[in-house]
Structure formats: structure tokens, C-alpha cells
Design a protein around this motif. Sequence first.
Motif, PDB file in Angstrom:
ATOM      1  N   PRO A  62      40.700 -13.618 -36.703  1.00  0.00           N
ATOM      2  CA  PRO A  62      41.531 -14.261 -37.732  1.00  0.00           C
ATOM      3  C   PRO A  62      42.111 -15.602 -37.306  1.00  0.00           C
ATOM      4  N   ARG A  63      42.075 -15.908 -36.002  1.00  0.00           N
ATOM      5  CA  ARG A  63      42.583 -17.197 -35.539  1.00  0.00           C
ATOM      6  C   ARG A  63      41.550 -18.312 -35.699  1.00  0.00           C
ATOM      7  N   LYS A  64      40.317 -17.949 -36.033  1.00  0.00           N
ATOM      8  CA  LYS A  64      39.253 -18.926 -36.244  1.00  0.00           C
ATOM      9  C   LYS A  64      38.707 -18.741 -37.654  1.00  0.00           C
ATOM     10  N   ARG A  65      38.763 -19.802 -38.454  1.00  0.00           N
ATOM     11  CA  ARG A  65      38.329 -19.682 -39.843  1.00  0.00           C
ATOM     12  C   ARG A  65      37.484 -20.879 -40.258  1.00  0.00           C
ATOM     13  N   LEU A  66      36.508 -20.585 -41.112  1.00  0.00           N
ATOM     14  CA  LEU A  66      35.704 -21.601 -41.766  1.00  0.00           C
ATOM     15  C   LEU A  66      36.105 -21.666 -43.234  1.00  0.00           C
ATOM     16  N   GLU A  67      36.193 -22.874 -43.784  1.00  0.00           N
ATOM     17  CA  GLU A  67      36.580 -23.038 -45.175  1.00  0.00           C
ATOM     18  C   GLU A  67      35.645 -24.018 -45.870  1.00  0.00           C
ATOM     19  N   ALA A  68      35.330 -23.719 -47.116  1.00  0.00           N
ATOM     20  CA  ALA A  68      34.604 -24.638 -47.988  1.00  0.00           C
ATOM     21  C   ALA A  68      35.469 -24.878 -49.220  1.00  0.00           C
ATOM     22  N   THR A  69      35.639 -26.147 -49.596  1.00  0.00           N
ATOM     23  CA  THR A  69      36.535 -26.477 -50.704  1.00  0.00           C
ATOM     24  C   THR A  69      35.852 -27.406 -51.698  1.00  0.00           C
ATOM     25  N   ALA A  70      36.287 -27.297 -52.934  1.00  0.00           N
ATOM     26  CA  ALA A  70      35.922 -28.234 -53.990  1.00  0.00           C
ATOM     27  C   ALA A  70      37.184 -28.523 -54.777  1.00  0.00           C
ATOM     28  N   ASN A  71      37.465 -29.790 -55.050  1.00  0.00           N
ATOM     29  CA  ASN A  71      38.704 -30.107 -55.759  1.00  0.00           C
ATOM     30  C   ASN A  71      38.551 -31.352 -56.613  1.00  0.00           C
ATOM     31  N   GLN A  72      39.432 -31.442 -57.580  1.00  0.00           N
ATOM     32  CA  GLN A  72      39.529 -32.611 -58.443  1.00  0.00           C
ATOM     33  C   GLN A  72      40.989 -32.856 -58.750  1.00  0.00           C
ATOM     34  N   ALA A  73      41.397 -34.118 -58.770  1.00  0.00           N
ATOM     35  CA  ALA A  73      42.784 -34.465 -59.069  1.00  0.00           C
ATOM     36  C   ALA A  73      42.831 -35.798 -59.804  1.00  0.00           C
ATOM     37  N   ILE A  74      43.767 -35.901 -60.735  1.00  0.00           N
ATOM     38  CA  ILE A  74      44.055 -37.160 -61.422  1.00  0.00           C
ATOM     39  C   ILE A  74      45.469 -37.560 -61.023  1.00  0.00           C
ATOM     40  N   LEU A  75      45.587 -38.677 -60.304  1.00  0.00           N
ATOM     41  CA  LEU A  75      46.867 -39.132 -59.772  1.00  0.00           C
ATOM     42  C   LEU A  75      47.399 -40.274 -60.629  1.00  0.00           C
ATOM     43  N   ALA A  76      48.609 -40.115 -61.135  1.00  0.00           N
ATOM     44  CA  ALA A  76      49.222 -41.127 -62.000  1.00  0.00           C
ATOM     45  C   ALA A  76      50.033 -42.094 -61.145  1.00  0.00           C
TER      46      ALA A  76
END
Length: 348
Positions: A62-76
Amino acid sequence: MDNRYIVKTGVDVGDSEGMASVTGRINNIWGGGESFEANYSRGSKTQAAFQGTLSAPLDADPRKRLEATANQAILANRPYSSHDELRRALGMAYRQETLGGMHELSYSLSWRDICNLGAHASPSMRLEAGHSLKSSIGYTFSCDNRDSATVPSSGSYARVGSEFAGIGGDVQFAKTHFELQSNQSLGRGYVLSTSMHGGLLWGAKTSIADRFFLGGNTSVRGFEHRGIGPRDGEDSIGGDVFYAAGISLLTPLPYVKTDALKGHLWANAGQCALLDSRGLGKTATRPSGGINSEVMRFLTSPSASVGVGLVYRHSLVRVELSCCLPIVATTADRPKPGMNFGLGFQFL
């Protein structure tokens, strides 16, 4: 109670922004400690943001993790820089927790669009408009042994990160930043805190999407959000290099029995600049001046403010009410004297 499926709503605060969010999470998807989390949020500066994260332990640790992410953001950003920014990104990260701290190695492919320019956008902002594709690798190390993340009375915090862009895409730069904080109890409810932030962005032509910004209630107090550093007209255009430092004293209050409410005396200082001909590089064309003299002015003449107020330690956030007095400001800065309200996790 089955904790495999979790749905929650919440309110997040930070960097002078409030956000409402809804999060769904599935734990232990295939029986090996994997999880998938989807989050949607809207805020005062982030018009809409979505992120999906698939996470799994490596070698059943549990101290070693792999992550895959996808994101979208609209910043004003129109109130400060006459534009909005649309970001879409895919990323992967490896995180490892050790006795010394947390290590993170990451890769990100990010498409950015500087769009919706204001009617009075400056020439610099109009040159920034359009699309860019950033492909970058990054490394971050952090160590936190404070007794509280929001209003600590002892311990220290350090975070150092680097990012290198140019493996594909049309953006090339090297970027590094750091955050340091130390807290010491003086006894009888008094706590002395010192902090320092800094960063450097190096590239042939940098983008406003990657630059640093300074000023605000969680940054250098006594100045507007993005109120310190390079400007073109009314637009804050960010800097390639910055530093900020702060010192504060938390004090007990008479007739107040709770430790959650403290008196607060503080002083902040910082500066932000571009490295090109609009900033620290402009002396290169001056026969009587050198780059060293411009750098010395940058280092020895920061914008600064002092103040006094109250700090309240909520279970989730830090709340500040301060009477601010800017004591040093450039002609381009946007000082904000008087009573200011701050809400967030990390403060200078």
C-alpha cells in the motif's frame, strides 16, 4: 457497513476559492486494493472540473501505488487576466511513501486553450491566446511532520518539485518550485511560524498557463489575488521566477478558552518577474547596466505587507481575518489594505 462503494458531496476551499463537489469511489475493484474515483466540482474560479483516477498498489504494497488520471477543467481567469483557460489532460504517476517522505514520479499530456478573451484584453494576453500541447515528466518530494496541516503548533513541512516539458508537444521548458515551513511552540500558547516559497521557469518562450502568480489572502497577504508581479495594462501575466517569505506569531487571546481561536501577527514579502526583455532580461540591451544589477533589485526590493488579526482552526480549513497594511509596493502591484478574509489549507 459496505465501504466498497462511496458517494459523497463536499465543499473545498483553497487559493481564495470555494468549490462544491460530488465524488464517487469504488474500492477493491479486482480484490487487490485497486480503486476508481470520479470527481465533479464547480467553484468561484473553476467553472467546471472533472477528474477520474484509477489507482492500484504495486507488489501488494500500500505504500507504493500506480495511478492513471484523466481530467478536464475550465478556469475563469477573466477578473485578473482577461481570459479563460480550458485544460484537458491524461496522466500517470507512481507514488512511494518512505520514512523520509513521499516521492512521486509522473507523466502528463495536457492540451490547454487560452480562450474567451475579455473586450479589453491587453496585447500580451492576445498573443497568449490559442492552443498548446504540453508533454511533461515531473518529480515531487514532500515531507510533513506538522501536528496540524492548517494551524500547526510544531513540526515542519517541505515540498520540492521539478517538471520538464518537451518530450513531444509544442511547449519546452524546465520548471522547479519549493515550499518550506517551520513551526515552533514558544510556550503558553504562543507559536512562531516561518515559511518560504520559490520557483523558476526556464524556457525560450513561456506560456501564461505555466507561469507563477503571487499575491492574495493565502499568498502574500495585503495584495489582491495575482496582485504582485508583471502586468500588461490591467492583466496579470505571471512570472518566470518568484520568491515569497512569511513570519507569523500566533498568540492566545484573553477571555478565550478554546485553542481553536488565536491572535495573529504577521509579515509577508515576495516578488515575481519575467526572465525575458519585459523583466530581468531587459538590462541586456543597456550599455550602462548589467543583468546582475536587475537581479539584485529583484532580490532586495520585494513587495511587503504587515498585519494583525485572528486565526480560527476549523476541523477542515484555516480561517483568517486580518487587518492588512502594504508597506512596499511597485507601480504595477495591486495592494489591498484594510480588512481581508482568507479561507484555505496552505497559507504563507
